[in-house]
Design an enzyme around this catalytic site. Structure first.
Site, short mmCIF file in Angstrom:
data_model
loop_
_atom_site.label_atom_id
_atom_site.label_comp_id
_atom_site.label_asym_id
_atom_site.label_seq_id
_atom_site.Cartn_x
_atom_site.Cartn_y
_atom_site.Cartn_z
N LYS A 19 24.32 39.08 39.68
CA LYS A 19 23.45 40.19 39.35
C LYS A 19 24.10 41.52 39.73
CE LYS A 19 19.12 38.96 39.94
NZ LYS A 19 18.03 38.58 40.86
N ARG A 29 16.71 42.55 45.77
CA ARG A 29 16.87 41.39 44.90
C ARG A 29 18.04 40.53 45.34
NH1 ARG A 29 17.98 44.26 39.29
NH2 ARG A 29 17.22 42.28 38.42
N GLY A 38 15.20 31.23 39.85
CA GLY A 38 13.94 30.99 40.53
C GLY A 38 14.07 30.48 41.96
N MET A 56 15.73 32.02 44.60
CA MET A 56 15.68 33.01 45.66
C MET A 56 14.80 34.15 45.21
SD MET A 56 19.45 32.64 47.23
CE MET A 56 20.12 33.20 45.71
N ARG A 116 23.44 38.83 31.85
CA ARG A 116 24.25 37.65 32.18
C ARG A 116 24.53 36.90 30.89
NH1 ARG A 116 19.18 35.01 35.34
NH2 ARG A 116 17.78 35.27 33.60
N HIS A 166 17.43 -2.61 30.62
CA HIS A 166 17.11 -2.90 29.23
C HIS A 166 16.71 -1.63 28.48
CE1 HIS A 166 14.36 -4.15 25.94
NE2 HIS A 166 15.32 -5.02 25.74
N ARG A 204 33.55 -4.74 20.44
CA ARG A 204 33.13 -5.88 21.27
C ARG A 204 32.64 -6.99 20.36
NH1 ARG A 204 30.29 -1.55 22.79
NH2 ARG A 204 30.78 -0.53 24.77
N ARG A 212 38.23 -6.70 21.03
CA ARG A 212 38.24 -7.38 22.32
C ARG A 212 37.64 -8.77 22.18
NH1 ARG A 212 34.87 -5.08 27.22
NH2 ARG A 212 33.18 -6.01 26.06
N GLU A 259 41.32 -3.46 33.89
CA GLU A 259 40.01 -3.18 34.48
C GLU A 259 39.83 -3.82 35.85
OE1 GLU A 259 36.99 -4.73 31.80
OE2 GLU A 259 38.29 -6.36 31.18
N SER A 289 44.45 -0.95 27.63
CA SER A 289 43.29 -0.10 27.47
C SER A 289 42.48 -0.15 28.76
CB SER A 289 42.44 -0.58 26.29
OG SER A 289 41.28 0.22 26.19
N GLY A 328 39.63 -0.22 31.07
CA GLY A 328 38.18 -0.46 31.04
C GLY A 328 37.62 0.11 32.32
N THR A 329 37.31 1.40 32.28
CA THR A 329 36.99 2.07 33.55
C THR A 329 35.60 1.74 34.08
OG1 THR A 329 36.52 4.02 32.23
CG2 THR A 329 38.64 3.95 33.35
N ASN A 330 34.75 1.12 33.27
CA ASN A 330 33.46 0.70 33.84
C ASN A 330 33.69 -0.41 34.86
OD1 ASN A 330 32.39 2.43 31.98
ND2 ASN A 330 31.60 0.84 30.62
N ASP A 331 34.37 -1.46 34.42
CA ASP A 331 34.65 -2.55 35.35
C ASP A 331 35.64 -2.11 36.43
OD1 ASP A 331 33.18 -4.97 34.98
OD2 ASP A 331 34.08 -5.14 33.00
N CYS A 389 38.80 2.86 27.20
CA CYS A 389 37.64 2.55 26.38
C CYS A 389 36.36 2.43 27.21
CB CYS A 389 37.87 1.28 25.58
SG CYS A 389 38.09 -0.18 26.62
N TYR A 395 45.28 7.77 23.77
CA TYR A 395 43.97 8.03 23.16
C TYR A 395 42.84 7.75 24.15
CZ TYR A 395 43.41 2.95 22.76
OH TYR A 395 43.28 1.63 23.05
P1 ADP Z 1 15.17 36.99 39.14
O1 ADP Z 1 16.53 36.66 39.60
O2 ADP Z 1 14.12 36.01 39.55
O3 ADP Z 1 15.12 37.35 37.68
P2 ADP Z 1 15.17 39.80 39.67
O4 ADP Z 1 15.79 40.30 40.91
O5 ADP Z 1 15.98 39.93 38.46
O6 ADP Z 1 14.73 38.30 39.94
O7 ADP Z 1 13.81 40.58 39.52
C1 ADP Z 1 12.57 40.07 39.19
C2 ADP Z 1 11.92 40.98 38.16
O8 ADP Z 1 11.76 42.30 38.66
C3 ADP Z 1 12.72 41.10 36.89
O9 ADP Z 1 11.86 41.15 35.79
C4 ADP Z 1 13.42 42.42 37.07
O10 ADP Z 1 13.75 42.98 35.83
C5 ADP Z 1 12.38 43.25 37.82
N1 ADP Z 1 13.00 44.28 38.65
C6 ADP Z 1 13.90 44.08 39.61
N2 ADP Z 1 14.29 45.26 40.16
C7 ADP Z 1 13.62 46.22 39.51
C8 ADP Z 1 13.59 47.65 39.61
N3 ADP Z 1 14.36 48.30 40.48
N4 ADP Z 1 12.78 48.32 38.78
C9 ADP Z 1 11.98 47.66 37.92
N5 ADP Z 1 11.95 46.32 37.77
C10 ADP Z 1 12.77 45.60 38.56
MG MG Z 2 34.95 -4.86 31.19
MG MG Z 3 16.17 38.59 36.84
#
Ligand code: ADP
Ligand code: MG
Ligand code: MG
Length: 869
Positions: free
Chosen positions: A24, A94, A103, A105, A338, A454, A560, A616, A730, A749, A751-754, A817, A837
């Site tokens: 970020k 952030r 999600g 941190m 990103r 199965h 086979r 085989r 194998e 050839s 046979g990496t499973n066995d 294989c 191959y």
């Molecule tokens: P995550 O990694 O969970 O996306 P972010 O750090 O990107 O968390 O931020 C969570 C939300 O808050 C995102 O929608 C981001 O765009 C918004 N946000 C973060 N910093 C600011 C800021 N300085 N002003 C306005 N919105 C922000």
């Molecule tokens: Mg075998």
């Molecule tokens: Mg974000």
């Protein structure tokens, strides 16, 4: 002492990239420096986090002052003071690690507000509602992230307040409503922590920075890292960013966008926008966001800015981006960029388009498609733009995703499936008696059983999704309900499974249909020019052979023959052979099988038209062709089954051991191969390239005798037919004695499973879903050795076999294989070993082609090559 710097402003160039600044932070700095509108701010480096962690969670010396200096600089730029009661500078804090951990941190918005400053903000903006809205958000986020307060209490109060005021949405709450909410929130804060909500902006900031560092070590982040193999010692950076406000009214808002469609790769407008909202409101589903296109009419100026910015970002990163933005009073600000997560189809389309647009080279295009992802192209997958929560995880037993109603037995599955409903068959485990239900189900979920159970094997064969061995699943068949990680669901409720990841999701998730396209052929064609490895397929039937060729297979690396023995009309004859008292009886049964096998081989040779086909000879232990003891009624049959019973059939009478004891079986098979080869050549004028392969050889003497048998039969039948005679490698002994074995072999050839089972002493069925799961969870092993070749152990045995085998015969043909032949990392290793191959399931041929091309390019130093273009 060299002074370590821990903080960088967004507009300052720094030597470190994402490792130092996190993904970020690096993105924010890069955007700032290329002139994209980004609010001002600074990044506290991952170095600081690592120092904090190794210091027993104390902030490193000097960090406080350094932060203070950058806060001052930020105040300069903003023209506002942090902690000011009248016109406060507000920031977000952030997290942002080098590797994206969605999600995992935390982020805190509106930091710097307090009881006084909220009044000041209301005054300077003339917008009391906005000021209060920002403050209540801060108290909740700060309470959750810094003090670990459970968010539900806050959410509940918000819901209750809306109900009391008779409004549906939070934007309908007035400034006074929100002022009340602030008081309630402060009371919750006080009750939960025993302290008042901190009024000092600097205290807020310091504690927030520490909380983000601490979140790196939170249990869920640890679990996430383990799941995705992310090292524990990377640490996270912290970004402090001046707030921009999307919650100021209707000329403000917040949104997310992709520079191309992440499902298809098409150019166009993809994203969502929510007026008068802040931060996570878009993804949190508080209100339904509008499609991005609707922003054009409402905020034309910001919209134009957005389009222009997206274009510039793509040109800069030369890749599809996923961005977060906010509009404050019609002005656009970027908050994150990103590389966009995308479907395989989108990755392929975007790569080909970008080559056409001159953004990237062909080699870049080849390099940037994730071969593992290509699996998806042939199966439906979860729509990457949808939001879902994984309720439980099992083994990713067969790729593809499916949504459907839960059914608990095969008859119901068949009934409802035939009636056109999409159903997921949910069972403890499946048996061959469930086959009619499996055929009709859109997907299969089992509580027990591993990758070779199965359900898993049948599902893979049918190309339908399966999640197996889902521990968190229990079934109450009399109540017709299941529980899934705490939730109880009834038959008929909707479930979604992703057999590519093993995820089980309650409810329906939109799916993206498989898209085989010309673009893929284009990229694979570019790749074919670079790769050294040939790619063959494992195919037992003419249909599979035809499919394999469609995907570009250059031969069959493993055909086979036992599957031909299993076919319904043949099984009685095979049983007759097994039940026979002596050689003569066996030969009588084998004479009946001979024309059938010959027919199979002819069809396969024809489908492969002149390409090599490795056949085989019979491999599995004989009991696999008999019913189980419980099922058998015939007394003679029961006696035979008991005779054939073995404590460990995997290491018992099978493969060449069987072929040597009952040579008439292999004789019949060799005869069928040679006759088929001759017949096909006569019919089509094209001689098939036949390779006869003996399984489970450990000793030179085994292969010497079998080669003699092979040559003898072939001479008898048709001396003019050309063929190769070789062996599976194998067993560890075969690897270390490869020099001797090579004297008897035209090809090896692997046979990496066995080989994996025998080298590690792991029986696959006893490992997966059992102790191996524990090993992977606890980090004893990083990867499942049955999926990704254990390069240092099994790989070393292969290396020895290659060296010693080629010492005896420099031109010994070498292939693989096992299932690893279709796994990208393992393919790269095979390239490095200098194999001729790889052979994998037909569906994985495109993936292996790509992985082989990438390995060749990597070897050539594709990086420099691409850079100089
Ligand atoms: P995550 O990694 O969970 O996306 P972010 O750090 O990107 O968390 O931020 C969570 C939300 O808050 C995102 O929608 C981001 O765009 C918004 N946000 C973060 N910093 C600011 C800021 N300085 N002003 C306005 N919105 C922000
Ligand atoms: Mg075998
Ligand atoms: Mg974000």
């Amino acid at each position: 002492m060299a002074s370590t710097r821990f903080v960088y402003d967004f507009d300052e160039p720094s030597a470190g990239g994402r490792e130092l600044l996190g993904g970020k932070g690096a993105g924010l700095a890069e955007m700032t420096q290329m002139g994209v509108p980004v609010p001002a701010g600074f990044t506290i480096t991952t170095d600081a986090c690592r120092a904090y962690m190794s210091n027993g969670k104390t902030l490193p010396d000097g960090l406080g002052e350094e932060i203070e200096r950058h806060v001052s600089a930020l105040q300069e730029k903003a023209g506002k003071r942090f902690g000011d009661a009248n016109d406060p500078l507000l920031v977000s804090v952030r997290s942002g690690a080098a590797v994206s951990m969605p999600g995992m941190m935390d982020t805190i918005l509106n930091l710097g507000l307090n009881d006084e400053a909220v009044q000041g903000l209301a005054g300077t903006t003339g917008n009391e509602r906005f000021a209060n809205d920002s403050y209540r958000r801060l108290i909740q986020m700060y309470g959750e992230v810094v003090d670990g307060i459970d968010g539900h209490g806050f959410e509940q109060e918000l819901t209750d307040l809306k109900r009391a005021r008779g409004v549906a949405q939070d934007v309908d709450l007035t400034a006074d409503d929100l002022a009340d909410l602030i008081e309630t929130y402060k009371a919750i804060y006080n009750e939960e922590t025993g302290r008042d909500f901190p009024q000092d902006a600097r205290e807020q900031l310091t504690r927030a920075v520490r909380a983000v560092f601490d979140s790196w070590d939170s249990p869920r982040a640890q679990v996430y890292r383990r799941t995705y193999g992310i090292p524990d010692d990377l640490g996270t950076a912290v970004n402090v960013v001046q707030m921009v406000f999307g919650n100021k009214g209707d000329e403000s808002g917040t949104g997310v966008a992709f520079t191309r469609d992440p499902s298809t790769g098409e150019q166009g407008l993809y994203g969502e926008f929510l007026p008068n909202a802040q931060g996570e409101d878009v993804v949190a589903g508080i209100r339904t966001p509008a499609p991005l296109a609707e922003m054009r009419g409402k905020l034309p100026h910001a919209f134009e800015q957005l389009l222009e910015t997206m274009r510039r970002l793509e040109e800069h990163y030369r890749d599809m981006q996923d961005i977060e933005f906010t509009v404050e009073d019609q002005e656009l600000y970027l908050l994150q960029t990103r590389s966009a997560k995308r479907t395989a189809a989108a990755a392929v389309k975007a790569a080909v388009d970008m080559v056409d647009e001159g953004l990237i080279s062909r080699e870049d295009a080849i390099a940037r498609i994730d071969p593992a992802q290509l699996d998806q192209l042939l199966h439906p997958m979860l729509d990457p733009t949808a939001h879902w929560e994984v309720a439980a995880k099992g083994l990713n037993a067969s790729p593809g995703a499916a949504s459907g109603k839960i059914v608990l037995d095969a008859d119901t599955a068949e009934l409802r499936g035939k009636a056109g409903e999409s159903v997921i068959l949910v069972r403890w485990e499946t048996t061959p008696d469930d086959i009619h239900g499996l055929i009709q189900a859109a997907g299969i979920l089992t509580a027990h059983g591993g990758m070779t159970s199965h359900a898993a094997v049948v599902a893979r064969g049918m190309g339908k999704p399966c999640v197996a061995g889902c521990d968190a699943l229990s079934i109450d068949i009399s109540a017709r309900t299941i529980t899934l990680g705490g939730q109880t669901l009834s038959e008929g409720d909707v479930l979604t499974i992703d057999g590519g990841t093993g995820a089980v999701i309650v409810g329906e998730v939109p799916l993206v249909a498989p898209q085989v396209n010309d673009d893929l052929e284009t990229v694979l064609g570019w790749g074919d020019e670079h790769r050294r490895l040939r790619v063959r397929a494992n195919a037992d039937t003419p249909e599979d052979a035809a499919k394999a060729r469609e995907f570009g297979a250059e031969g069959i690396g493993l055909c086979r023959t036992e599957h031909m023995f299993m076919a319904e009309e043949r099984l009685p004859v095979v049983r007759e052979m097994i039940m026979a008292d002596g050689e003569e009886g066996r030969r009588k049964a084998l004479d009946k099988l001979l024309p059938m096998q010959q027919g199979d081989f002819e069809a396969i040779f024809e489908a492969m038209a002149g390409l090599p086909v490795t056949i085989r000879l019979l491999d599995p232990p004989l009991h696999e062709f008999l019913p189980s003891l419980e099922q058998a009624t015939d007394e003679r049959m029961r006696r035979r089954i008991k005779q054939l019973q073995e404590a460990n059939p995997m290491l018992g009478t099978r493969g060449c051991r069987l072929g040597l004891q009952w040579p008439e079986v292999y004789e019949m098979q060799v005869r069928a191969v040679i006759r088929a080869a001759r017949a096909v050549e006569e019919r089509t004028g094209e001689a098939p390239l036949v390779e006869i392969m003996h399984p489970l050889v450990a000793f030179e003497e085994e292969l010497r005798r079998l080669r003699e048998l092979t040559v003898h039969v072939a001479e008898q039948e048709a001396p003019e037919v050309e063929y190769l005679c070789g062996t599976m490698i194998e067993l560890p002994r075969a690897c270390v004695r490869a020099d001797e074995i090579a004297a008897q072999a035209d090809f090896f050839s692997f046979g990496t499973n066995d080989l994996t089972q025998t080298a590690l002493g792991f029986s696959r069925d006893d490992a997966e879903g059992k102790f191996l799961t524990y090993y992977l969870e606890e980090g004893v092993l990083k990867k499942n050795p049955f999926e990704t070749l254990d390069v240092s152990g099994v790989g070393d045995l292969m290396r020895i076999a290659v060296e010693r085998g080629r010492a005896t015969k420099p031109h010994l043909k070498l292939g693989i294989c096992g299932e690893h032949g279709g796994e990208p990392k393992s393919v790269a290793f095979c390239h490095e070993l200098g194999l001729d191959y790889v052979s994998c399931s037909p569906y994985r041929v495109p993936l292996a082609r790509l992985a082989a091309a990438q390995a060749a390019l990597a070897e050539r130093g594709a990086a420099e090559y691409a850079a100089s273009h």
